[in-house]
Design a protein around this motif. Sequence first.
Motif, PDB file in Angstrom:
ATOM      1  N   TYR A  81       0.880  -1.128   0.029  1.00 18.34           N
ATOM      2  CA  TYR A  81      -0.024  -0.036  -0.109  1.00 18.34           C
ATOM      3  C   TYR A  81       0.782   1.284   0.109  1.00 18.34           C
ATOM      4  O   TYR A  81       1.935   1.336   0.641  1.00 18.34           O
ATOM      5  N   ALA A 133      -4.387   5.052   3.889  1.00 18.32           N
ATOM      6  CA  ALA A 133      -3.790   4.145   3.358  1.00 18.32           C
ATOM      7  C   ALA A 133      -4.533   4.062   1.723  1.00 18.32           C
ATOM      8  O   ALA A 133      -5.876   4.163   1.646  1.00 18.32           O
ATOM      9  N   ASP A 134      -3.484   3.886   0.786  1.00 14.60           N
ATOM     10  CA  ASP A 134      -4.136   3.709  -0.561  1.00 14.60           C
ATOM     11  C   ASP A 134      -3.771   2.296  -1.190  1.00 14.60           C
ATOM     12  O   ASP A 134      -2.513   1.967  -1.165  1.00 14.60           O
ATOM     13  N   SER A 135      -4.585   1.612  -1.588  1.00 17.96           N
ATOM     14  CA  SER A 135      -4.371   0.215  -1.976  1.00 17.96           C
ATOM     15  C   SER A 135      -3.398   0.174  -3.408  1.00 17.96           C
ATOM     16  O   SER A 135      -2.996  -0.707  -3.797  1.00 17.96           O
ATOM     17  N   TYR A 190      -6.963   7.634  -1.588  1.00 13.71           N
ATOM     18  CA  TYR A 190      -6.807   7.045  -0.376  1.00 13.71           C
ATOM     19  C   TYR A 190      -8.272   6.214   0.275  1.00 13.71           C
ATOM     20  O   TYR A 190      -9.013   7.032   0.389  1.00 13.71           O
TER      21      TYR A 190
END
Length: 124
Positions: free
Chosen positions: A32, A98-100, A111
């Motif tokens: 991530y 968090a950004d996948s 995000y």
Amino acid sequence: QVQLVESGGGLVQAGGSLRLSCAASGRIFSTYTMGWFRQAPGKERDFVAAIRGGDSRTYYTDSVKGRFTISRDNAKNTVYLQMNSLKPEDTAVYYCAADSNPWGSSAEYGYDYWGQGTQVTVSS
């Protein structure tokens, strides 16, 4: 699903330092892109720093370059924001996100997951 919990905020005098931590649980943290954003009273939430999952490349907003450092420990599922030479204008609630996408950026819309925020107050 990813859960994010920030810690390390507090009150510090101008010129001081703080280290924020963001503990992540859930899915594959290491891939991530992780970011820090902040929101001052009466203002919109702004990007501060990010570290990509794909290659650990880092991004910073201009106002914190040279003072803040973002890093990650994938073994501990934790991302850090070391903040040095703090200024009163750094006062804000700081959010971990968090950004996948392993090749994410500073764009807030990318995000997917957000922590609850931690208050940072810098006195003059």
